[in-house]
Design an enzyme around this catalytic site. Structure first.
Site, PDB file in Angstrom:
ATOM      1  N   ASN A 111      15.812-116.895 -16.343  1.00 26.60           N
ATOM      2  CA  ASN A 111      14.951-116.137 -17.305  1.00 26.60           C
ATOM      3  C   ASN A 111      13.448-115.892 -16.708  1.00 26.60           C
ATOM      4  O   ASN A 111      13.053-117.211 -17.186  1.00 26.60           O
ATOM      5  CB  ASN A 111      15.264-116.627 -18.862  1.00 26.60           C
ATOM      6  CG  ASN A 111      14.553-116.117 -19.956  1.00 26.60           C
ATOM      7  OD1 ASN A 111      13.750-115.072 -19.418  1.00 26.60           O
ATOM      8  ND2 ASN A 111      14.136-116.647 -21.087  1.00 26.60           N
ATOM      9  N   TRP A 112      13.050-114.993 -16.426  1.00 26.09           N
ATOM     10  CA  TRP A 112      11.758-114.926 -15.935  1.00 26.09           C
ATOM     11  C   TRP A 112      10.693-114.823 -17.080  1.00 26.09           C
ATOM     12  O   TRP A 112       9.373-114.778 -16.649  1.00 26.09           O
ATOM     13  CB  TRP A 112      11.460-113.754 -14.848  1.00 26.09           C
ATOM     14  CG  TRP A 112      12.231-113.941 -13.574  1.00 26.09           C
ATOM     15  CD1 TRP A 112      13.175-114.853 -13.424  1.00 26.09           C
ATOM     16  CD2 TRP A 112      12.658-113.041 -12.656  1.00 26.09           C
ATOM     17  NE1 TRP A 112      13.923-115.039 -12.032  1.00 26.09           N
ATOM     18  CE2 TRP A 112      13.437-113.661 -11.666  1.00 26.09           C
ATOM     19  CE3 TRP A 112      11.941-111.867 -12.361  1.00 26.09           C
ATOM     20  CZ2 TRP A 112      13.766-112.921 -10.407  1.00 26.09           C
ATOM     21  CZ3 TRP A 112      12.240-111.135 -10.841  1.00 26.09           C
ATOM     22  CH2 TRP A 112      13.153-111.937 -10.086  1.00 26.09           C
ATOM     23  N   LYS A 113      11.063-114.649 -18.440  1.00 26.50           N
ATOM     24  CA  LYS A 113      10.157-114.477 -19.402  1.00 26.50           C
ATOM     25  C   LYS A 113       9.133-113.349 -19.057  1.00 26.50           C
ATOM     26  O   LYS A 113       9.256-112.354 -18.234  1.00 26.50           O
ATOM     27  CB  LYS A 113       9.642-115.705 -19.693  1.00 26.50           C
ATOM     28  CG  LYS A 113      10.658-116.749 -20.052  1.00 26.50           C
ATOM     29  CD  LYS A 113      10.185-117.810 -20.797  1.00 26.50           C
ATOM     30  CE  LYS A 113      10.893-119.158 -20.847  1.00 26.50           C
ATOM     31  NZ  LYS A 113      10.474-119.731 -21.908  1.00 26.50           N
TER      32      LYS A 113
ATOM     33  N   GLU B 283      20.246-124.106 -25.938  1.00 25.31           N
ATOM     34  CA  GLU B 283      18.847-124.456 -25.414  1.00 25.31           C
ATOM     35  C   GLU B 283      17.998-124.938 -26.624  1.00 25.31           C
ATOM     36  O   GLU B 283      17.441-124.599 -27.571  1.00 25.31           O
ATOM     37  CB  GLU B 283      18.058-122.985 -25.188  1.00 25.31           C
ATOM     38  CG  GLU B 283      18.642-122.316 -24.024  1.00 25.31           C
ATOM     39  CD  GLU B 283      17.753-121.437 -23.158  1.00 25.31           C
ATOM     40  OE1 GLU B 283      17.610-121.758 -22.150  1.00 25.31           O
ATOM     41  OE2 GLU B 283      17.139-120.572 -24.133  1.00 25.31           O
TER      42      GLU B 283
ATOM     43  N   HIS C 154      16.865-115.524 -27.879  1.00 20.63           N
ATOM     44  CA  HIS C 154      16.241-116.625 -27.084  1.00 20.63           C
ATOM     45  C   HIS C 154      15.235-117.248 -27.931  1.00 20.63           C
ATOM     46  O   HIS C 154      14.820-116.411 -28.896  1.00 20.63           O
ATOM     47  CB  HIS C 154      15.451-115.891 -25.814  1.00 20.63           C
ATOM     48  CG  HIS C 154      14.865-116.952 -24.904  1.00 20.63           C
ATOM     49  ND1 HIS C 154      13.464-117.723 -25.294  1.00 20.63           N
ATOM     50  CD2 HIS C 154      15.463-117.780 -23.921  1.00 20.63           C
ATOM     51  CE1 HIS C 154      13.736-118.655 -24.569  1.00 20.63           C
ATOM     52  NE2 HIS C 154      14.439-118.596 -23.586  1.00 20.63           N
TER      53      HIS C 154
ATOM     54  N   GLY D 236      10.612-125.397 -21.694  1.00 19.76           N
ATOM     55  CA  GLY D 236       8.922-125.213 -21.193  1.00 19.76           C
ATOM     56  C   GLY D 236       8.113-126.717 -21.393  1.00 19.76           C
ATOM     57  O   GLY D 236       7.242-126.604 -21.209  1.00 19.76           O
TER      58      GLY D 236
ATOM     59  N   GLY E 181      14.709-121.236 -17.063  1.00 23.64           N
ATOM     60  CA  GLY E 181      13.078-120.456 -17.287  1.00 23.64           C
ATOM     61  C   GLY E 181      12.139-120.966 -16.120  1.00 23.64           C
ATOM     62  O   GLY E 181      12.495-120.140 -15.125  1.00 23.64           O
ATOM     63  N   GLY E 182      11.308-121.594 -16.374  1.00 20.41           N
ATOM     64  CA  GLY E 182      10.330-121.832 -15.457  1.00 20.41           C
ATOM     65  C   GLY E 182      10.748-122.090 -13.846  1.00 20.41           C
ATOM     66  O   GLY E 182      10.097-121.344 -13.200  1.00 20.41           O
TER      67      GLY E 182
ATOM     68  N   SER F 154      14.228-126.996 -19.377  1.00 21.85           N
ATOM     69  CA  SER F 154      13.562-127.732 -18.253  1.00 21.85           C
ATOM     70  C   SER F 154      14.471-128.206 -17.216  1.00 21.85           C
ATOM     71  O   SER F 154      14.384-129.203 -16.563  1.00 21.85           O
ATOM     72  CB  SER F 154      12.776-129.153 -19.003  1.00 21.85           C
ATOM     73  OG  SER F 154      11.773-128.635 -19.862  1.00 21.85           O
TER      74      SER F 154
HETATM   75  C1  PEP Z   1      14.511-120.550 -21.049  1.00 22.51           C
HETATM   76  O1  PEP Z   1      13.474-119.774 -20.849  1.00 22.51           O
HETATM   77  O2  PEP Z   1      15.289-120.277 -21.421  1.00 22.51           O
HETATM   78  C2  PEP Z   1      14.049-121.998 -20.668  1.00 22.51           C
HETATM   79  C3  PEP Z   1      15.106-122.600 -20.875  1.00 22.51           C
HETATM   80  O3  PEP Z   1      13.039-122.446 -20.081  1.00 22.51           O
HETATM   81  P1  PEP Z   1      12.506-123.522 -19.073  1.00 22.51           P
HETATM   82  O4  PEP Z   1      13.634-123.834 -18.080  1.00 22.51           O
HETATM   83  O5  PEP Z   1      11.415-123.515 -18.556  1.00 22.51           O
HETATM   84  O6  PEP Z   1      12.493-124.815 -20.130  1.00 22.51           O
END
Ligand code: PEP
Length: 259
Positions: free
Chosen positions: A9-11, A168, A96, A174, A235-236, A214
């Protein structure tokens, strides 16, 4: 046997050039991985077409981060399921935590979106997860159950074959603070038991449940080794091709341990 499914997920990140470069780096790096697992990248709406073109032929799928449930009309700023199909999307993230807790989306809107995604022939990824204060107040199960039952309202057992669930925990997104594999497994098991209650054992056993929060190349294998963790929503770390490819490889390595 559940096929592992890892999505990035590039957000609200990347620009056109970096989105295409990232998509190319991922699709060039997956090699044979798409034979044994499902891989998707979810760029911002405006880069979906360019990213879909960039990954074409690699087996990497494209997902959207959101959608609106109406098919067309006076909904300024919104994007329909048909529009997403038109630009090469297969998956759509619904509910999300950024949308629940930053934008203020409620369960009934998320459910309408999920039903529209299914009706339009795309595949929703329904995100559920508790806030830190809810975990601390022992409300994790009630929060997750409420989000799951509301999100899946009106979804038939037959349609569940197209649905992925992503657990999640909001406190892990994040923040660099990953749920331990045991914490993830406990909630994933709880979700699978709920699915069994709602749809029966066959659907519960077949449904992919991703963990998100994360995830990195260094913790992916331990998470994926849990019996009810079937995939990851990243995500990140999905913004760095090498790190994302490391997560994919670690996940493919754990695939043998899946039920
Ligand atoms: C997400 O955006 O769904 C996510 C899990 O982010 P991250 O991996 O950065 O915690």
């Amino acid at each position: 046997m559940r096929r592992p499914f890892v999505a990035g997920n590039w957000k609200m990140n990347t620009d056109l050039n970096s989105a295409v470069a990232l998509a190319r780096a991922v699709s060039d790096g997956v090699n044979g991985l798409t034979r044994s697992m499902t891989i998707a990248v979810c760029p911002p709406f405006v880069y979906l077409k360019a990213v879909a073109d960039a990954v074409k032929g690699s087996g990497v799928a494209v997902g959207a981060q959101d959608v609106y449930f109406q098919p067309n009309g006076a909904f300024t700023g919104e994007i329909s399921v048909a529009m997403l199909k038109d630009v090469g999307c297969t998956y759509v993230i619904c509910g999300h935590s950024d949308r629940r807790h930053v934008i203020g989306e409620q369960d009934d809107l998320i459910n309408k979106k999920l039903l529209a995604v299914l009706a339009g022939g795309l595949r929703p990824i329904l995100c559920v997860g508790e806030l830190l204060e809810q975990r601390d107040a022992n409300q994790t199960e009630s929060v997750v159950e409420g989000q799951l039952r509301s999100g899946l309202k009106g979804v038939s057992a037959g349609q569940m074959g197209s649905v992925t669930i992503a657990y999640e925990p909001v406190w892990a997104i994040g923040t660099g603070r990953t749920a331990t594999p045991q914490q993830a497994q406990e909630v994933h098991r709880f979700i699978r038991d709920l699915l069994e209650d709602m749809y029966g054992q066959q659907v519960a056993q077949a449904t992919i449940i991703q963990y998100g929060g994360s995830v990195k190349a260094s913790n992916a294998a331990d998470l994926m080794a849990q019996p009810d963790v079937d995939g990851l929503l990243v995500g990140g770390a999905s913004l760095k091709a090498d790190e994302f490819l490391g997560i994919l490889k670690a996940s493919a390595g754990s695939a043998d341990g899946l039920a």
